[in-house]
Design an enzyme around this catalytic site. Structure first.
Site, PDB file in Angstrom:
ATOM      1  N   LYS A 124      88.652   3.465  23.635  1.00  0.00           N
ATOM      2  CA  LYS A 124      87.323   3.977  23.291  1.00  0.00           C
ATOM      3  C   LYS A 124      87.369   5.504  23.390  1.00  0.00           C
ATOM      4  O   LYS A 124      88.004   6.054  24.281  1.00  0.00           O
ATOM      5  CB  LYS A 124      86.274   3.390  24.233  1.00  0.00           C
ATOM      6  N   HIS A 154      78.729   4.701  30.263  1.00  0.00           N
ATOM      7  CA  HIS A 154      79.208   5.181  31.560  1.00  0.00           C
ATOM      8  C   HIS A 154      78.103   5.850  32.354  1.00  0.00           C
ATOM      9  O   HIS A 154      78.359   6.750  33.145  1.00  0.00           O
ATOM     10  CB  HIS A 154      80.373   6.151  31.353  1.00  0.00           C
ATOM     11  N   GLY A 204      50.454 -17.763  37.079  1.00  0.00           N
ATOM     12  CA  GLY A 204      50.063 -16.411  36.690  1.00  0.00           C
ATOM     13  C   GLY A 204      49.846 -16.183  35.199  1.00  0.00           C
ATOM     14  O   GLY A 204      49.716 -15.038  34.770  1.00  0.00           O
ATOM     15  N   ASP A 205      49.792 -17.266  34.414  1.00  0.00           N
ATOM     16  CA  ASP A 205      49.702 -17.031  32.963  1.00  0.00           C
ATOM     17  C   ASP A 205      48.437 -17.589  32.327  1.00  0.00           C
ATOM     18  O   ASP A 205      48.294 -17.563  31.113  1.00  0.00           O
ATOM     19  CB  ASP A 205      50.928 -17.630  32.260  1.00  0.00           C
ATOM     20  N   THR A 215      49.057 -25.813  29.662  1.00  0.00           N
ATOM     21  CA  THR A 215      48.169 -26.935  29.959  1.00  0.00           C
ATOM     22  C   THR A 215      46.807 -26.707  29.311  1.00  0.00           C
ATOM     23  O   THR A 215      46.240 -27.590  28.661  1.00  0.00           O
ATOM     24  CB  THR A 215      47.998 -27.076  31.486  1.00  0.00           C
ATOM     25  N   SER A 216      46.283 -25.490  29.473  1.00  0.00           N
ATOM     26  CA  SER A 216      44.939 -25.277  28.934  1.00  0.00           C
ATOM     27  C   SER A 216      44.935 -25.361  27.414  1.00  0.00           C
ATOM     28  O   SER A 216      43.929 -25.746  26.818  1.00  0.00           O
ATOM     29  CB  SER A 216      44.326 -23.971  29.431  1.00  0.00           C
ATOM     30  N   GLY A 240      44.073 -36.328  30.745  1.00  0.00           N
ATOM     31  CA  GLY A 240      44.602 -35.490  31.829  1.00  0.00           C
ATOM     32  C   GLY A 240      44.500 -36.135  33.197  1.00  0.00           C
ATOM     33  O   GLY A 240      45.130 -35.684  34.154  1.00  0.00           O
ATOM     34  N   THR A 281      39.617 -28.308  38.537  1.00  0.00           N
ATOM     35  CA  THR A 281      40.096 -27.967  37.189  1.00  0.00           C
ATOM     36  C   THR A 281      38.912 -27.420  36.399  1.00  0.00           C
ATOM     37  O   THR A 281      37.792 -27.332  36.917  1.00  0.00           O
ATOM     38  CB  THR A 281      40.629 -29.199  36.425  1.00  0.00           C
ATOM     39  N   LEU A 282      39.166 -27.116  35.136  1.00  0.00           N
ATOM     40  CA  LEU A 282      38.086 -26.601  34.288  1.00  0.00           C
ATOM     41  C   LEU A 282      36.961 -27.616  34.123  1.00  0.00           C
ATOM     42  O   LEU A 282      35.825 -27.265  33.769  1.00  0.00           O
ATOM     43  CB  LEU A 282      38.640 -26.140  32.936  1.00  0.00           C
TER      44      LEU A 282
HETATM   45  N1  LIG Z   1      44.716 -32.606  34.433  1.00  0.00           N
HETATM   46  C1  LIG Z   1      43.952 -31.561  34.119  1.00  0.00           C
HETATM   47  N2  LIG Z   1      42.740 -31.747  33.542  1.00  0.00           N
HETATM   48  C2  LIG Z   1      41.939 -30.718  33.237  1.00  0.00           C
HETATM   49  N3  LIG Z   1      42.275 -29.428  33.454  1.00  0.00           N
HETATM   50  C3  LIG Z   1      43.463 -29.178  34.029  1.00  0.00           C
HETATM   51  C4  LIG Z   1      44.362 -30.216  34.394  1.00  0.00           C
HETATM   52  N4  LIG Z   1      45.460 -29.638  34.934  1.00  0.00           N
HETATM   53  C5  LIG Z   1      45.252 -28.310  34.911  1.00  0.00           C
HETATM   54  N5  LIG Z   1      44.066 -28.019  34.365  1.00  0.00           N
HETATM   55  C6  LIG Z   1      43.466 -26.707  34.130  1.00  0.00           C
HETATM   56  O1  LIG Z   1      44.442 -25.886  33.526  1.00  0.00           O
HETATM   57  C7  LIG Z   1      44.386 -24.607  34.134  1.00  0.00           C
HETATM   58  C8  LIG Z   1      45.715 -23.939  34.051  1.00  0.00           C
HETATM   59  O2  LIG Z   1      46.017 -23.733  32.717  1.00  0.00           O
HETATM   60  P1  LIG Z   1      47.389 -23.026  32.293  1.00  0.00           P
HETATM   61  O3  LIG Z   1      47.407 -23.022  30.817  1.00  0.00           O
HETATM   62  O4  LIG Z   1      47.556 -21.759  33.020  1.00  0.00           O
HETATM   63  O5  LIG Z   1      48.453 -24.111  32.749  1.00  0.00           O
HETATM   64  P2  LIG Z   1      49.554 -24.158  33.908  1.00  0.00           P
HETATM   65  O6  LIG Z   1      49.109 -25.141  34.926  1.00  0.00           O
HETATM   66  O7  LIG Z   1      49.893 -22.801  34.361  1.00  0.00           O
HETATM   67  O8  LIG Z   1      50.777 -24.804  33.256  1.00  0.00           O
HETATM   68  P3  LIG Z   1      51.676 -24.270  32.074  1.00  0.00           P
HETATM   69  O9  LIG Z   1      51.518 -22.776  31.985  1.00  0.00           O
HETATM   70  O10 LIG Z   1      53.055 -24.700  32.397  1.00  0.00           O
HETATM   71  O11 LIG Z   1      51.148 -25.026  30.942  1.00  0.00           O
HETATM   72  C9  LIG Z   1      43.977 -24.884  35.557  1.00  0.00           C
HETATM   73  O12 LIG Z   1      43.355 -23.746  36.112  1.00  0.00           O
HETATM   74  C10 LIG Z   1      43.033 -26.064  35.421  1.00  0.00           C
HETATM   75  O13 LIG Z   1      41.703 -25.642  35.251  1.00  0.00           O
END
Ligand SMILES: Nc1ncnc2c1ncn2[C@@H]1O[C@H](COP(=O)(O)OP(=O)(O)OP(=O)(O)O)[C@@H](O)[C@H]1O
Length: 518
Positions: A37, A150, A336-337, A379-380, A423, A431-432
């Protein structure tokens, strides 16, 4: 590839004796090609070692690689630096030697390969020299463009940019017709190497590769014959990557595809490859289509359409504004997401709203579900997709054009039932649903009591907020929070419930305001 590598001290060229020892150890009757090099110390030490070896009767040739495209043409005698593109020269020369070519022919191929290569790197951190404190040369939020391997400073320091922008810049720099460092023009075939500098995970390197390939194809008009992603030439623990582009032809590809036992050459780099094509850019597709027709939303919104539009916009904006708070809560009780996930959904809804058939509430709810399903994930994401699908089915069962408040209440109940069914959670699971269930109960009660529908909606939104707040005192029985210890959950609300209460309340307020003004 290589038969031997001669190491110096960290970032120092190896001394003549080490190089000589290497040459003596591996050189057979066909001779030895040194691939160096381009750094002054390396040139001098390898040059002297080569002369000494020749005087001992060894056949030795040398190829110098200077593939750096970051700096303007050098003023002095130093020449361009050797960077990760050298690995491709190793591969070409190694395969040529293995094919039985003479030393001179191997050297000619290697030299030709070196002339076809351009590289530029971007660093997000300075590397740590063993036993030394890491330099704070690069401040937070900064990146260095055009670094050497380097630890020497880059050609420029800039604010951190998205990977898209960085990759575009680097490709333009390498392929710049002004410097003309590599003889590559539109219609040519190339090989791409995205090289990690030591601390960048494979996933992120793959993202850079994923951005680079279509840019090479569409913006630069090149066919990408091969791509190699990995950490081939690192700079200790430096975060960042370099991109190498090499002009390719059948002869080069044959060398690159030849089998090697070098452990870091990517598995799967050899074998049959269909010839790469240069795709033609196509105009972006229409936003949404239905039954094959472009869906542009109704031209004239009726009273319900206007209210629906205001409610959707307000709900989406409320979620967007809550992104950081939701992420903050979710970082304490989940991963955290949650805010980012909800943000993705809300942003898509705001972008797509112009294509929703807002005069048709049921279809609009269905389209919201499609926007969410396309981008949200998590999940949400799936929960809100179920929510919209169930509400759509209920609303669709109405024979009336205008959906009555009672029908909306039934749709909310149907959504809650569907979320519970799939769910497995119900009231009190943290939960929500702990926002939506109280809201739904109050809405139904107030409507049955003959309350003004808008007032009933507002009252139910207060129940949603109270329900979400109350999750602070709940043990989690569903979702990721159920893996978190009880005391860590105390005083932190469920982010999903807070998100649900926020959009629900914003929608209620928007319906009230819009009803007052229309
Ligand atoms: N079985 C369920 N039924 C209804 N709401 C749920 C259930 N499980 C989790 N939740 C809701 O989903 C929210 C979290 O959503 P989020 O999209 O951050 O999912 P996560 O749990 O972080 O999983 P991932 O990011 O892997 O999908 C929770 O605060 C709760 O209100």
């Amino acid at each position: 590839m290589l038969t031997a590598a001669i190491c110096g001290d960290v970032f120092a060229s190896p001394p003549v004796d080490s190089i000589l020892a290497g040459i003596r150890a591996v050189t057979g009757p066909m001779g030895c090609l040194l691939i160096v090099k381009n750094y002054t110390g390396d040139r001098l030490n390898f040059g002297l070692a080569a002369e000494q070896a020749k005087s001992e009767g060894y056949k030795v040739e040398t190829v110098i690689v200077g593939d750096d495209c970051a700096l303007p043409p050098p003023r002095g005698i130093a020449g361009r630096r050797g960077l990760a593109g050298t690995v491709l020269v190793h591969k070409v020369a190694g395969a040529a030697a293995a094919a039985g070519l003479s030393l001179l022919d191997v050297a000619t191929e290697a030299k030709h390969a070196a002339d076809m290569i351009g590289t530029m790197g971007v660093a997000l951190s300075v590397c740590t020299l063993p036993g030394q404190v890491t330099s704070d040369r690069l401040g937070p939020g900064k990146m260095e463009l055009g670094l050497g391997i380097h630890g020497e400073p880059g050609a420029a320091v800039a604010d951190l940019q998205p990977v898209d922008v960085i990759v575009s810049h680097v490709l333009k720099q390498i392929l710049s017709p002004e410097t003309n460092y590599v003889p590559i023009t539109r219609g040519n075939r190339v090989v791409l190497m995205v090289n990690g500098l030591g601390a960048t995970p494979m996933m992120e390197l793959m993202i850079a590769t994923g951005k680079a390939v279509p840019k090479l194809q569409l913006e630069h008009g090149l066919a990408v014959d091969r791509m190699y992603t990995g950490s081939f030439m690192t700079s200790l623990d430096m975060a960042g990557f370099s991109i190498t582009i090499m002009k390719s032809d059948q002869a080069v590809l044959q060398r690159l595809d030849a089998a090697t036992k070098a452990p870091c050459w990517p598995i799967g780099a050899d074998g049959n490859h269909p010839p790469a094509k240069i795709p033609v850019p196509i105009p972006p597709p229409a936003l949404a289509t239905k039954n094959g027709e472009t869906f542009g939303g109704p031209l004239q919104l009726n009273q319900q359409g206007l209210i629906l539009e205001a409610a959707i916009e307000a709900a989406a904006k409320a979620v967007i504004n809550l992104k950081d708070a939701l992420n903050e809560w979710d970082s304490k009780v989940g991963d955290g997401d949650c805010g980012s996930t909800m943000f993705r959904g809300a942003t898509a809804v705001l972008e797509d709203i112009k294509c929703y058939p807002l005069n048709d509430a049921a279809e609009t709810v269905n389209e919201i579900g499609s926007s969410i399903r396309r981008v949200m994930g998590g999940t949400s994401g799936i929960i809100y997709t179920i929510f919209c699908k169930a509400a759509y089915t209920k609303l669709k069962s109405s024979s009336l054009d205008d959906i009555t408040p009672k029908k909306w209440a039934e749709a909310l109940e149907a959504s809650i039932a569907a979320i519970s069914k799939y769910g497995g959670a119900t009231a009190g699971y943290r939960t929500l649903l702990d926002a939506l269930i109280p809201a739904s109960e109050v809405l139904r009660k107030r409507l049955d009591a003959g309350e003004n529908p808008t007032t009933a909606f507002i009252q139910s939104s207060e129940a949603a907020s109270a329900g979400a707040e109350a999750t602070k005192n709940m043990q989690a029985l569903a979702g990721r929070s159920s893996y978190v210890f009880g005391e860590l959950l105390a005083a932190v609300p469920d982010p999903g419930a807070m998100g649900a209460a926020a959009w629900y309340k914003a929608a209620a307020m928007a319906v009230r305001d819009k009803s007052l003004h229309t």
